[in-house]
Structure formats: C-alpha cells, structure tokens
Design an enzyme around this catalytic site. Structure first.
Site, PDB file in Angstrom:
ATOM      1  N   ASP A   1       0.833  -1.199   0.000  1.00  0.00           N
ATOM      2  CA  ASP A   1       0.000   0.000   0.000  1.00  0.00           C
ATOM      3  C   ASP A   1       0.872   1.256   0.000  1.00  0.00           C
ATOM      4  O   ASP A   1       1.568   1.533   0.977  1.00  0.00           O
ATOM      5  CB  ASP A   1      -0.911  -0.007   1.231  1.00  0.00           C
ATOM      6  CG  ASP A   1      -2.099   0.923   1.041  1.00  0.00           C
ATOM      7  OD1 ASP A   1      -2.134   1.634   0.014  1.00  0.00           O
ATOM      8  OD2 ASP A   1      -2.984   0.934   1.919  1.00  0.00           O
ATOM      9  N   ASP A   2       0.842   1.991  -1.091  1.00  0.00           N
ATOM     10  CA  ASP A   2       1.583   3.260  -1.231  1.00  0.00           C
ATOM     11  C   ASP A   2       3.097   3.073  -1.286  1.00  0.00           C
ATOM     12  O   ASP A   2       3.850   3.997  -0.972  1.00  0.00           O
ATOM     13  CB  ASP A   2       1.255   4.256  -0.098  1.00  0.00           C
ATOM     14  CG  ASP A   2      -0.191   4.725  -0.082  1.00  0.00           C
ATOM     15  OD1 ASP A   2      -0.990   4.225  -0.892  1.00  0.00           O
ATOM     16  OD2 ASP A   2      -0.524   5.594   0.749  1.00  0.00           O
TER      17      ASP A   2
ATOM     18  N   CYS B   1      -5.930   4.071  -3.672  1.00  0.00           N
ATOM     19  CA  CYS B   1      -6.179   2.671  -3.320  1.00  0.00           C
ATOM     20  C   CYS B   1      -7.386   2.006  -3.992  1.00  0.00           C
ATOM     21  O   CYS B   1      -7.226   1.032  -4.732  1.00  0.00           O
ATOM     22  CB  CYS B   1      -6.378   2.548  -1.819  1.00  0.00           C
ATOM     23  SG  CYS B   1      -5.087   3.310  -0.842  1.00  0.00           S
TER      24      CYS B   1
ATOM     25  N   ARG C   1      -7.219  -1.015  -6.837  1.00  0.00           N
ATOM     26  CA  ARG C   1      -7.502  -2.405  -6.469  1.00  0.00           C
ATOM     27  C   ARG C   1      -8.683  -2.960  -7.264  1.00  0.00           C
ATOM     28  O   ARG C   1      -8.715  -4.144  -7.615  1.00  0.00           O
ATOM     29  CB  ARG C   1      -7.758  -2.496  -4.961  1.00  0.00           C
ATOM     30  CG  ARG C   1      -6.464  -2.328  -4.190  1.00  0.00           C
ATOM     31  CD  ARG C   1      -6.642  -1.752  -2.800  1.00  0.00           C
ATOM     32  NE  ARG C   1      -5.357  -1.256  -2.336  1.00  0.00           N
ATOM     33  CZ  ARG C   1      -4.456  -1.985  -1.681  1.00  0.00           C
ATOM     34  NH1 ARG C   1      -4.734  -3.223  -1.352  1.00  0.00           N
ATOM     35  NH2 ARG C   1      -3.300  -1.470  -1.327  1.00  0.00           N
TER      36      ARG C   1
ATOM     37  N   LYS D   1      -5.455  -6.070   2.963  1.00  0.00           N
ATOM     38  CA  LYS D   1      -6.375  -4.959   2.687  1.00  0.00           C
ATOM     39  C   LYS D   1      -7.271  -5.258   1.489  1.00  0.00           C
ATOM     40  O   LYS D   1      -6.803  -5.628   0.427  1.00  0.00           O
ATOM     41  CB  LYS D   1      -5.542  -3.708   2.414  1.00  0.00           C
ATOM     42  CG  LYS D   1      -6.340  -2.513   1.952  1.00  0.00           C
ATOM     43  CD  LYS D   1      -5.453  -1.292   1.898  1.00  0.00           C
ATOM     44  CE  LYS D   1      -6.150  -0.126   1.229  1.00  0.00           C
ATOM     45  NZ  LYS D   1      -5.373   1.115   1.356  1.00  0.00           N
TER      46      LYS D   1
ATOM     47  N   HIS E   1     -10.609  -3.097   0.620  1.00  0.00           N
ATOM     48  CA  HIS E   1     -10.912  -1.730   0.182  1.00  0.00           C
ATOM     49  C   HIS E   1     -11.877  -1.622  -0.997  1.00  0.00           C
ATOM     50  O   HIS E   1     -11.861  -0.649  -1.746  1.00  0.00           O
ATOM     51  CB  HIS E   1      -9.610  -0.942  -0.138  1.00  0.00           C
ATOM     52  CG  HIS E   1      -9.716   0.481   0.354  1.00  0.00           C
ATOM     53  ND1 HIS E   1      -8.681   1.390   0.307  1.00  0.00           N
ATOM     54  CD2 HIS E   1     -10.777   1.139   0.895  1.00  0.00           C
ATOM     55  CE1 HIS E   1      -9.092   2.541   0.786  1.00  0.00           C
ATOM     56  NE2 HIS E   1     -10.355   2.410   1.153  1.00  0.00           N
TER      57      HIS E   1
ATOM     58  N   SER F   1      -8.294   1.096   4.528  1.00  0.00           N
ATOM     59  CA  SER F   1      -6.942   1.560   4.860  1.00  0.00           C
ATOM     60  C   SER F   1      -6.711   1.538   6.367  1.00  0.00           C
ATOM     61  O   SER F   1      -7.650   1.665   7.155  1.00  0.00           O
ATOM     62  CB  SER F   1      -6.713   2.979   4.339  1.00  0.00           C
ATOM     63  OG  SER F   1      -6.793   2.991   2.942  1.00  0.00           O
TER      64      SER F   1
ATOM     65  N   HIS G   1       1.550   2.125   4.244  1.00  0.00           N
ATOM     66  CA  HIS G   1       0.594   3.252   4.287  1.00  0.00           C
ATOM     67  C   HIS G   1       0.635   3.874   5.681  1.00  0.00           C
ATOM     68  O   HIS G   1       0.804   3.175   6.672  1.00  0.00           O
ATOM     69  CB  HIS G   1      -0.803   2.685   3.976  1.00  0.00           C
ATOM     70  CG  HIS G   1      -1.887   3.701   3.768  1.00  0.00           C
ATOM     71  ND1 HIS G   1      -2.405   4.446   4.790  1.00  0.00           N
ATOM     72  CD2 HIS G   1      -2.570   4.067   2.650  1.00  0.00           C
ATOM     73  CE1 HIS G   1      -3.360   5.232   4.315  1.00  0.00           C
ATOM     74  NE2 HIS G   1      -3.480   5.015   3.003  1.00  0.00           N
TER      75      HIS G   1
ATOM     76  N   ASP H   1      -0.008  -0.604  -4.995  1.00  0.00           N
ATOM     77  CA  ASP H   1      -1.280  -0.128  -5.552  1.00  0.00           C
ATOM     78  C   ASP H   1      -1.190   1.253  -6.190  1.00  0.00           C
ATOM     79  O   ASP H   1      -1.972   1.593  -7.069  1.00  0.00           O
ATOM     80  CB  ASP H   1      -2.395  -0.145  -4.489  1.00  0.00           C
ATOM     81  CG  ASP H   1      -2.154   0.855  -3.357  1.00  0.00           C
ATOM     82  OD1 ASP H   1      -0.991   1.259  -3.131  1.00  0.00           O
ATOM     83  OD2 ASP H   1      -3.136   1.221  -2.678  1.00  0.00           O
ATOM     84  N   ASN H   2      -0.236   2.063  -5.722  1.00  0.00           N
ATOM     85  CA  ASN H   2      -0.082   3.428  -6.261  1.00  0.00           C
ATOM     86  C   ASN H   2       1.234   4.003  -5.762  1.00  0.00           C
ATOM     87  O   ASN H   2       1.920   3.396  -4.943  1.00  0.00           O
ATOM     88  CB  ASN H   2      -1.261   4.333  -5.852  1.00  0.00           C
ATOM     89  CG  ASN H   2      -1.568   4.313  -4.370  1.00  0.00           C
ATOM     90  OD1 ASN H   2      -2.559   3.731  -3.928  1.00  0.00           O
ATOM     91  ND2 ASN H   2      -0.717   4.925  -3.572  1.00  0.00           N
TER      92      ASN H   2
ATOM     93  N   LYS I   1       1.560   9.893  -4.946  1.00  0.00           N
ATOM     94  CA  LYS I   1       0.207   9.348  -4.786  1.00  0.00           C
ATOM     95  C   LYS I   1      -0.856  10.418  -5.072  1.00  0.00           C
ATOM     96  O   LYS I   1      -0.699  11.565  -4.645  1.00  0.00           O
ATOM     97  CB  LYS I   1       0.040   8.840  -3.357  1.00  0.00           C
ATOM     98  CG  LYS I   1      -1.352   8.347  -3.034  1.00  0.00           C
ATOM     99  CD  LYS I   1      -1.455   7.857  -1.603  1.00  0.00           C
ATOM    100  CE  LYS I   1      -2.861   7.335  -1.338  1.00  0.00           C
ATOM    101  NZ  LYS I   1      -3.024   6.781  -0.001  1.00  0.00           N
TER     102      LYS I   1
HETATM  103 MG    MG Z   1      -2.552   2.930  -1.655  1.00  0.00          MG
END
Ligand code: MG
Length: 442
Positions: free
Chosen positions: A42-43, A82, A86, A135, A137, A160, A221, A273-274, A288
């Site tokens: 995540d991130d 996110c 996803r 996660k 989401h 998150s 994250h 994811d990003n 992001k």
């Molecule tokens: Mg993310």
C-alpha cells in the site's frame, strides 16, 4: 528444402520446446497447475526497493526474485489511489466500469457490484483455493466482503489502516477473519508478520491443490509501524523498517514454497497499488493521487523458476489491469466475453527476454476524470483546468521519464491524436466519465 520451410520447421521446434517446458501448456505431463501469490503493498513508491535504486531501504528478498525472475521498469497502476487501483487490479477493468472510482472508508455504504468478476471468482471457478490476506478496500459491508467475491478465506483490514476514529491513539479499524471482527482497533505493529504467517498457513493447508493468495499488505501506508524486532533496522527510518519487514515476509513465503516443493510451480508477483505518500518515487515527478509517473508507475517483479527465465528486465509498458487476463490464461481459463476487459495477457513479457507487444492506449483516471492518456512513448496530460495544469502537456517518456519538458508546441499533431483517442474512449464509457477536471479522490 526452401528457406521458408526450414524456418517453419525451426519455429515448430521452438514452440514445441516452449510448450514442453511450460507447466500449464504441458498440462498432461504436469498435472499440477500454476499457483499464484500476488503481493500488493500500500503506497510503496517506485524508489522504495533496493532493486529499484533505493539507497536506504534494503530489500534482499524482493531483489532476489527480480534477479532470478523478471523486473518491470515501466509498470503502471490504473489509478493513483487505493480503491480504484484495487478494483482495476482484481477485475482487469478500469474502475470507472465498476463505479469504484473513489476511496472508500467506514462511512461508505457502497462496494464492488455483484456483476463484477474478480480474479478470485475466476480462479475459484477453475478449482483454485483462494485467499485474501490483508487490505480489501472494495466495500466493508457484508455483501461486499472478499468472502462474497471469490475468496474462500479472508484475514485482514477491509480498508486503509488509518481509517476510523482514534481509540487509545490507534485508528479504530477492524481486523477480520472471514466475516467476523477479531480485533479492534487492529494492532498494527505486528500486522505484516501476521499477514505473512496467515499466507504461509494457507499455502500449507492447500499445498495439494492449485491456490491463489492475494497478499495485500496494509503497510507502508500511513500510520507506518513495525514490530520491535524490525524497528531501527533500516537506514530509511520507521518507513524503511516497515518495508524491510514486508521484504522479510517475501523471503519466508519463498522458503515455504521451496520446502513444499512448490517453488517451480508458483508464480509470485510483487507490486504496489499506487505511488508513494510517505516514501520515494525515485527520480519520477509527482506522488500518490497524481497521474504524473510518480503517482502511477510502481514496482512489478515476478518470479517462477519453472516459467520465467532468470534476470529479465522488461522495459515494455504493462499495467496492473494486465494481471487478471494473464492469470486467467495461465490457469487455463477463458476471459469473460460479456464485458470489456481493459487489460491484456502479458505472459510473453514475463517469460521471453526482449519480448514486446503492440502498443495500446492507456488511460489515467482520478475519480471519473480522465486526466492523461499514453500511447507508446507519448503521454498527454489532458489539463485539469486549475493552476496545477491549466493546459494539456505532452511528454516523451522515452527521453524524459521525469516529465520535465512539455513538447505540446513541437508536436501538435500528437496532441490532437491523443486527445481524439481520449475522447473516443470516454464516449464509450458509462455515464460520469469526463475529460480533465480535478475532482477530489474521496
Ligand atoms: Mg494505496
């Protein structure tokens, strides 16, 4: 014998050799189908792994997968935040098609529509055991949970790790097993290690049938945390500690597969994811939430000794929308024919050094706003009608990965062509899609 026949005979022998060495295509000789472990962070930024040039974060286990497998340098996520990222990853379709274009939280009552098909559902119908660890989401109400959308087993936080009011200094997010909350607020320091243990447990339990584990770490994250034994380990501070703990987990999973004799038959993928919020996008512009490369270009590494030759570095563009069609094909399944699938099968890029695919337009959305379009080396930012980007800007990513020199005045015909491609794509989409603008992602 003519040169043509010789060439045909040669090609036949190459194809036969490739099929014989391929665990899926040679299914009659190798009854086991490929297993899949898809690790999504995540991130995590493009510059946050040592194999992508991080000077402070040491990730020997992911680096080893890259060295013995394939590492992509031009891999994009379909959204810089996110939920839509996803949604795209799990369905192979831009999030605008499922309506999941905004970041969901505990106050939202929507989620993934029943009509969407996830990788979990597709692989389950092919006989796979499926798990989501981490996660989700895509909606936290019962009808939207992973257990209702193709995953036999679920363990994780449904959104998150910063969401929910604070209780005792922690965000009040629930940790769930199946559809039950087992801990709230979730204790985050040990989350990465627990996710790793759950993944290993699921693999051991399902070692005798094909399995798909989607391991979606909540780290790194915000709020970043790591357990005591990982704290202070990295030169990259607490953030680096959290990433190094994820990397440790990758090593544990590989060891488990090796012990079980499944290493050659399991495709492990590692991505994000990003782009980064707290971490580094390396030399890329942006972060992001933005469609500059820093927000959308992410690490992607894949490893499977029975399928992927060692040491491929792939510079061809590919995206997280491609994972759905690639896995379904590798599993011997068919793509749904009743809906557009935006991704495409990239097995060739994964398995053949120097391979390329015909160029295909790629579209960058923030919420329902199409903010950029790319074809080959050209990327056009369509303009957001605000001070950040008042007019379209054109970049040649082959020469200018940092998106620093706007070429729109030099190449007006490329600008026109890309605008037309963007307009045609948006006019075919469900209502609400539009070009440009700067909607907030929440
Ligand atoms: Mg993310």
């Amino acid at each position: 014998m003519s040169a043509l026949i010789t060439r045909r005979a040669f090609l036949r022998s190459v194809v036969a050799a490739a099929v014989a060495g391929h665990p899926v295509l040679a299914a009659d000789r190798h009854p086991r189908r490929l297993n899949f472990v898809l690790i999504n962070c995540d991130d995590l930024g493009y510059g946050d792994l040592s194999c992508y040039g991080s000077p402070t974060i040491h990730t020997p286990n992911v680096d080893s997968l890259a060295a013995k497998g394939v590492r992509f340098t031009d891999f994009d996520t379909c959204a810089p935040v996110c939920t839509p990222s996803r949604a795209g990853l799990l369905t192979g379709r831009y999030a605008i098609r499922s309506g999941l274009t905004r970041i969901l939280g505990p106050v939202n009552t929507t989620g993934i529509p029943e009509s969407e098909q996830t990788i979990g559902e597709a692989l389950k119908s092919l006989g796979y055991a499926t798990a989501l660890i981490g996660k989700w989401h895509l909606g936290h109400l019962p009808q939207f949970l992973p257990t209702r959308h193709g995953f036999d087993y679920y363990y994780g936080i449904p959104y998150s790790n910063n969401m929910g009011d604070r209780v005792d200094g922690r965000p009040n997010c629930p940790l769930m097993r199946g559809e039950q909350i087992i801990e709230q607020p979730a204790i985050q320091e040990t989350l990465t290690e627990r996710y790793t243990a759950e993944t290993i447990g699921f693999i051991k339990q399902n070692k005798d049938k094909p399995f798909f584990v989607y391991l979606a770490h909540n780290m790194p994250h915000n709020p970043v945390s790591a357990s005591e034994r990982f704290r202070g380990r990295s030169k990259g501070g607490l953030y680096g500690d959290a990433v190094e703990c994820i990397d440790w987990g990758v090593g544990q999973i590989v060891n488990t597969l090796r012990e079980l004799g499944l290493e050659r038959n399991t495709l492990i993928m590692f991505t994000s994811d990003n782009g980064p919020n707290l971490g580094s996008a390396g030399i890329l512009r942006g972060k992001k939430g933005q469609v500059f490369e820093g927000g959308v270009r992410v690490p992607f590494v894949a490893y499977c000794p029975g399928l992927i030759p060692a040491g491929i570095v792939c510079h061809q563009p590919a995206t997280n929308l491609d994972i759905f069609p690639t896995l379904i094909r590798l599993a011997g399944g068919k793509l749904p024919s009743d809906r557009p699938i935006d991704g495409r099968d990239i097995t060739k890029l994964l398995t053949v050094p120097g391979a390329s695919l015909p160029s295909k337009p790629f579209f960058y959305f923030v919420t329902n706003a199409l903010q950029a379009v790319r074809v080959g080396k050209w990327k056009l930012h369509l303009g957001r009608e605000d001070r950040l980007l008042p007019k379209p800007e054109l970049y040649n990513l082959q020469l200018d990965i940092r998106e620093s020199v706007d070429r729109s005045d030099e190449y007006p015909h490329i600008v026109t062509e890309l605008k037309q491609i963007a307009q045609r794509f948006v006019s075919d989409l469900p209502g609400g899609a539009h070009i440009g603008g700067s909607d907030a992602p929440f």
